[in-house]
Design a protein around this motif. Structure first.
Motif, PDB file in Angstrom:
ATOM      1  N   THR A 241       0.827  -1.209   0.000  1.00 13.47           N
ATOM      2  CA  THR A 241       0.000   0.000   0.000  1.00 13.47           C
ATOM      3  C   THR A 241       0.859   1.256   0.000  1.00 13.47           C
ATOM      4  OG1 THR A 241      -1.744  -1.169   1.215  1.00 13.47           O
ATOM      5  CG2 THR A 241      -1.821   1.243   1.229  1.00 13.47           C
ATOM      6  N   LEU A 242       1.913   1.248   0.828  1.00 10.90           N
ATOM      7  CA  LEU A 242       2.790   2.417   0.936  1.00 10.90           C
ATOM      8  C   LEU A 242       3.497   2.711  -0.384  1.00 10.90           C
ATOM      9  CD1 LEU A 242       4.335   4.602   2.508  1.00 10.90           C
ATOM     10  CD2 LEU A 242       5.969   2.828   3.189  1.00 10.90           C
ATOM     11  N   VAL A 243       4.127   1.702  -0.983  1.00  9.43           N
ATOM     12  CA  VAL A 243       4.915   1.974  -2.196  1.00  9.43           C
ATOM     13  C   VAL A 243       4.017   2.336  -3.381  1.00  9.43           C
ATOM     14  CG1 VAL A 243       6.864   0.581  -1.424  1.00  9.43           C
ATOM     15  CG2 VAL A 243       5.071  -0.496  -2.794  1.00  9.43           C
ATOM     16  N   LYS A 244       2.832   1.787  -3.422  1.00  8.54           N
ATOM     17  CA  LYS A 244       1.898   2.172  -4.484  1.00  8.54           C
ATOM     18  C   LYS A 244       1.503   3.631  -4.332  1.00  8.54           C
ATOM     19  CE  LYS A 244      -2.518   0.899  -6.615  1.00  8.54           C
ATOM     20  NZ  LYS A 244      -3.690  -0.028  -6.573  1.00  8.54           N
ATOM     21  N   ARG A 245       1.268   4.054  -3.084  1.00 11.59           N
ATOM     22  CA  ARG A 245       0.901   5.442  -2.818  1.00 11.59           C
ATOM     23  C   ARG A 245       2.036   6.401  -3.206  1.00 11.59           C
ATOM     24  NH1 ARG A 245      -0.246   4.966   2.253  1.00 11.59           N
ATOM     25  NH2 ARG A 245       1.508   6.048   3.239  1.00 11.59           N
ATOM     26  N   LEU A 246       3.284   5.942  -3.058  1.00 11.67           N
ATOM     27  CA  LEU A 246       4.440   6.782  -3.373  1.00 11.67           C
ATOM     28  C   LEU A 246       4.814   6.743  -4.857  1.00 11.67           C
ATOM     29  CD1 LEU A 246       6.738   5.973  -0.307  1.00 11.67           C
ATOM     30  CD2 LEU A 246       5.349   8.026  -0.681  1.00 11.67           C
ATOM     31  N   GLY A 247       4.145   5.908  -5.634  1.00  8.84           N
ATOM     32  CA  GLY A 247       4.389   5.878  -7.068  1.00  8.84           C
ATOM     33  C   GLY A 247       5.410   4.870  -7.537  1.00  8.84           C
ATOM     34  N   PHE A 248       5.771   3.924  -6.686  1.00  8.92           N
ATOM     35  CA  PHE A 248       6.664   2.836  -7.098  1.00  8.92           C
ATOM     36  C   PHE A 248       5.860   1.727  -7.764  1.00  8.92           C
ATOM     37  CE2 PHE A 248       9.201   4.708  -3.667  1.00  8.92           C
ATOM     38  CZ  PHE A 248      10.489   4.625  -4.162  1.00  8.92           C
ATOM     39  N   LYS A 249       6.531   0.966  -8.614  1.00 12.01           N
ATOM     40  CA  LYS A 249       5.967  -0.266  -9.165  1.00 12.01           C
ATOM     41  C   LYS A 249       6.643  -1.444  -8.486  1.00 12.01           C
ATOM     42  CE  LYS A 249       5.507  -2.962 -13.438  1.00 12.01           C
ATOM     43  NZ  LYS A 249       5.869  -3.027 -14.887  1.00 12.01           N
ATOM     44  N   ALA A 250       5.867  -2.329  -7.865  1.00 16.25           N
ATOM     45  CA  ALA A 250       6.420  -3.505  -7.193  1.00 16.25           C
ATOM     46  C   ALA A 250       6.649  -4.614  -8.214  1.00 16.25           C
ATOM     47  CB  ALA A 250       5.483  -3.979  -6.091  1.00 16.25           C
ATOM     48  N   LEU A 251       7.915  -5.025  -8.381  1.00 16.71           N
ATOM     49  CA  LEU A 251       8.263  -6.064  -9.335  1.00 16.71           C
ATOM     50  C   LEU A 251       8.327  -7.447  -8.700  1.00 16.71           C
ATOM     51  CD1 LEU A 251      11.226  -4.297 -11.220  1.00 16.71           C
ATOM     52  CD2 LEU A 251       8.786  -4.274 -11.806  1.00 16.71           C
ATOM     53  N   GLU A 252       8.651  -7.483  -7.411  1.00 16.16           N
ATOM     54  CA  GLU A 252       8.883  -8.774  -6.762  1.00 16.16           C
ATOM     55  C   GLU A 252       8.687  -8.638  -5.258  1.00 16.16           C
ATOM     56  OE1 GLU A 252      12.700 -10.864  -7.656  1.00 16.16           O
ATOM     57  OE2 GLU A 252      12.955 -10.776  -5.481  1.00 16.16           O
ATOM     58  N   VAL A 253       8.119  -9.657  -4.646  1.00 18.10           N
ATOM     59  CA  VAL A 253       8.028  -9.723  -3.193  1.00 18.10           C
ATOM     60  C   VAL A 253       8.395 -11.142  -2.761  1.00 18.10           C
ATOM     61  CG1 VAL A 253       5.541 -10.240  -3.292  1.00 18.10           C
ATOM     62  CG2 VAL A 253       6.548  -9.423  -1.170  1.00 18.10           C
ATOM     63  N   SER A 254       9.159 -11.234  -1.702  1.00 14.05           N
ATOM     64  CA  SER A 254       9.520 -12.541  -1.164  1.00 14.05           C
ATOM     65  C   SER A 254       9.746 -12.411   0.331  1.00 14.05           C
ATOM     66  CB  SER A 254      10.797 -13.083  -1.837  1.00 14.05           C
ATOM     67  OG  SER A 254      11.888 -12.215  -1.607  1.00 14.05           O
ATOM     68  N   THR A 255       9.688 -13.537   1.027  1.00 22.35           N
ATOM     69  CA  THR A 255      10.041 -13.560   2.452  1.00 22.35           C
ATOM     70  C   THR A 255      11.099 -14.649   2.637  1.00 22.35           C
ATOM     71  OG1 THR A 255       8.257 -15.102   3.030  1.00 22.35           O
ATOM     72  CG2 THR A 255       7.764 -12.752   3.178  1.00 22.35           C
ATOM     73  N   PRO A 256      12.367 -14.308   2.379  1.00 22.84           N
ATOM     74  CA  PRO A 256      13.426 -15.318   2.371  1.00 22.84           C
ATOM     75  C   PRO A 256      14.070 -15.562   3.736  1.00 22.84           C
ATOM     76  CG  PRO A 256      14.323 -13.239   1.661  1.00 22.84           C
ATOM     77  CD  PRO A 256      12.871 -12.996   1.947  1.00 22.84           C
ATOM     78  N   GLY A 257      13.347 -15.274   4.811  1.00 21.97           N
ATOM     79  CA  GLY A 257      13.912 -15.457   6.144  1.00 21.97           C
ATOM     80  C   GLY A 257      14.301 -16.900   6.429  1.00 21.97           C
ATOM     81  N   ARG A 258      15.322 -17.079   7.265  1.00 23.02           N
ATOM     82  CA  ARG A 258      15.835 -18.420   7.561  1.00 23.02           C
ATOM     83  C   ARG A 258      15.728 -18.779   9.043  1.00 23.02           C
ATOM     84  NH1 ARG A 258      21.096 -18.855   7.203  1.00 23.02           N
ATOM     85  NH2 ARG A 258      21.449 -16.640   7.510  1.00 23.02           N
ATOM     86  N   ARG A 259      15.245 -17.837   9.881  1.00 22.49           N
ATOM     87  CA  ARG A 259      15.371 -18.044  11.322  1.00 22.49           C
ATOM     88  C   ARG A 259      14.085 -18.421  12.042  1.00 22.49           C
ATOM     89  NH1 ARG A 259      19.216 -12.881  12.945  1.00 22.49           N
ATOM     90  NH2 ARG A 259      21.113 -13.606  11.888  1.00 22.49           N
ATOM     91  N   ASP A 260      12.942 -18.286  11.381  1.00 18.49           N
ATOM     92  CA  ASP A 260      11.662 -18.498  12.079  1.00 18.49           C
ATOM     93  C   ASP A 260      11.612 -19.853  12.782  1.00 18.49           C
ATOM     94  OD1 ASP A 260       9.613 -16.273  10.590  1.00 18.49           O
ATOM     95  OD2 ASP A 260      11.350 -16.930   9.450  1.00 18.49           O
ATOM     96  N   ALA A 261      11.954 -20.907  12.041  1.00 22.66           N
ATOM     97  CA  ALA A 261      11.805 -22.268  12.577  1.00 22.66           C
ATOM     98  C   ALA A 261      12.701 -22.506  13.787  1.00 22.66           C
ATOM     99  CB  ALA A 261      12.093 -23.298  11.484  1.00 22.66           C
ATOM    100  N   VAL A 262      13.976 -22.065  13.709  1.00 22.76           N
ATOM    101  CA  VAL A 262      14.878 -22.324  14.830  1.00 22.76           C
ATOM    102  C   VAL A 262      14.541 -21.458  16.035  1.00 22.76           C
ATOM    103  CG1 VAL A 262      16.760 -23.197  13.404  1.00 22.76           C
ATOM    104  CG2 VAL A 262      16.629 -20.749  13.883  1.00 22.76           C
ATOM    105  N   ILE A 263      14.050 -20.236  15.790  1.00 21.77           N
ATOM    106  CA  ILE A 263      13.631 -19.376  16.902  1.00 21.77           C
ATOM    107  C   ILE A 263      12.442 -19.992  17.630  1.00 21.77           C
ATOM    108  CG2 ILE A 263      12.501 -17.181  17.443  1.00 21.77           C
ATOM    109  CD1 ILE A 263      14.277 -15.863  15.354  1.00 21.77           C
ATOM    110  N   LEU A 264      11.454 -20.472  16.859  1.00 23.81           N
ATOM    111  CA  LEU A 264      10.271 -21.055  17.480  1.00 23.81           C
ATOM    112  C   LEU A 264      10.579 -22.389  18.133  1.00 23.81           C
ATOM    113  CD1 LEU A 264       7.703 -20.096  14.722  1.00 23.81           C
ATOM    114  CD2 LEU A 264       7.767 -19.217  17.068  1.00 23.81           C
TER     115      LEU A 264
END
Length: 319
Positions: free
Chosen positions: A247-270
């Motif tokens: 929502t923020l980047v669209k409001r600022l006039g950016f075009k979103a080309l890619e989104v990912s959540t490449p985190g590696r720590r969730d499983a070991v933290i939990l």
């Protein structure tokens, strides 16, 4: 818009829960308390969500290290109800001791991200501007020189400036980058929209932005919330959700080309949480993590990446 998956090894839990991260969290919490006790500090109140703009009156409130936070019910973004001014935040970072560890692994991950995007766009991104706080690790420039080959990779630290980042914008315009990298800054600034707006205004159309942030949609935050070891209040003034940042980047006039959540720590933290927490009994998750081996944890982390539910988000944007 693409949503790639970054398969990677699971980190050692000591990278999150070891003595060094604990000391860092304590130092940042101490810095926050000193700011709160300093009557000369100019605190700015946020009346609306810095991501989607929803009024804070409809958000859920909670407190962490005596600082009040809001959890936006419209987009799920987590944000501090008030922040110090930007120059004060920059000074607090300057006071931190630089981390002198070699940064080759982190740089290689960022370089791969840029290279893959360059291949998808079929145009060179050979001038990268890496914007970071002034506590930039000494080992990082050395790693870039050794590993970036023919790609120009320059650094521009965020230093005490103004709330609208005027001087920063002037410096960026002089450098004329083809790509701008913001690996961890949006969490920590008083006004993320002002930073992005300034940078967008300083670069040519078609410039590619690589932005990383903590992700409020991650399973780590969904289960642990503010009790997550990753939630250091002074470094997490804004924890964006996917919807909120889109929502923020669209409001600022950016075009979103890619989104990912490449985190590696969730499983070991939990896993660590459920194997150490007293009287913690959450249906399904408690038994899942207490019985999990490394293969099961790795499979879960891959699932979180595929479903955009890891604790780190990455966006590729274009002006």
């Amino acid at each position: 818009m693409q949503t790639p998956v970054f398969l990677d090894h699971l980190p050692d839990i000591d990278t999150v829960a070891g003595q060094k991260p604990v000391q860092y969290r304590l130092a940042r919490n101490k810095a926050l308390l000193e700011l709160m006790l300093d009557n000369s500090i100019n605190w700015q109140t946020r009346s609306s969500c810095p991501a989607c703009g929803a009024n804070c009156a409809s958000s859920r409130s909670f407190s962490q290290t005596l600082l009040e936070f809001q959890n936006c019910t419209n987009c799920n973004t987590i944000y501090a109800a008030r922040t110090p001014d930007q120059a004060t935040l920059d000074q607090s970072r300057l006071a931190q001791t630089p981390d002198a560890d070699d940064r080759a692994f982190e740089f290689t991950s960022l370089l791969n991200w840029v290279s893959l995007t360059e291949a998808r766009l079929e145009r060179p991104l050979d001038r990268v501007l890496d914007i970071r706080f002034a506590t930039l690790a000494p080992g990082f420039p050395e790693a870039t020189k050794r590993l970036s080959h023919n790609r120009s990779w320059s650094f521009l630290p965020l230093t005490p400036d103004s709330d609208d980042f005027t001087a920063l914008g002037e410096e960026v315009a002089k450098l004329a980058p083809k790509a701008v990298l913001l690996p961890a800054e949006l969490d920590r600034v008083a006004d993320p929209a002002a930073l992005l707006r300034t940078l967008k205004g300083a670069v040519a159309p078609g410039t590619v932005f690589f932005v990383a942030s903590s992700c409020a949609d991650g399973l780590e935050y969904e289960i642990l919330g503010a009790d997550s070891p990753s939630f250091v209040p002074l470094d997490r003034l804004t924890v964006f959700s996917i919807k909120g940042f889109e929502t923020l980047v669209k409001r600022l006039g950016f075009k979103a080309l890619e989104v990912s959540t490449p985190g590696r720590r969730d499983a070991v933290i939990l896993e660590r949480y459920f194997n150490s927490a007293e009287n913690s009994d959450i249906p399904f998750w408690s038994s899942f993590f207490r019985e999990a081996d490394k293969n099961r944890l790795r499979d879960l982390q891959i699932l979180l990446q595929r479903s955009l539910k890891s604790g780190v988000l990455r966006f590729v944007l274009e002006t």
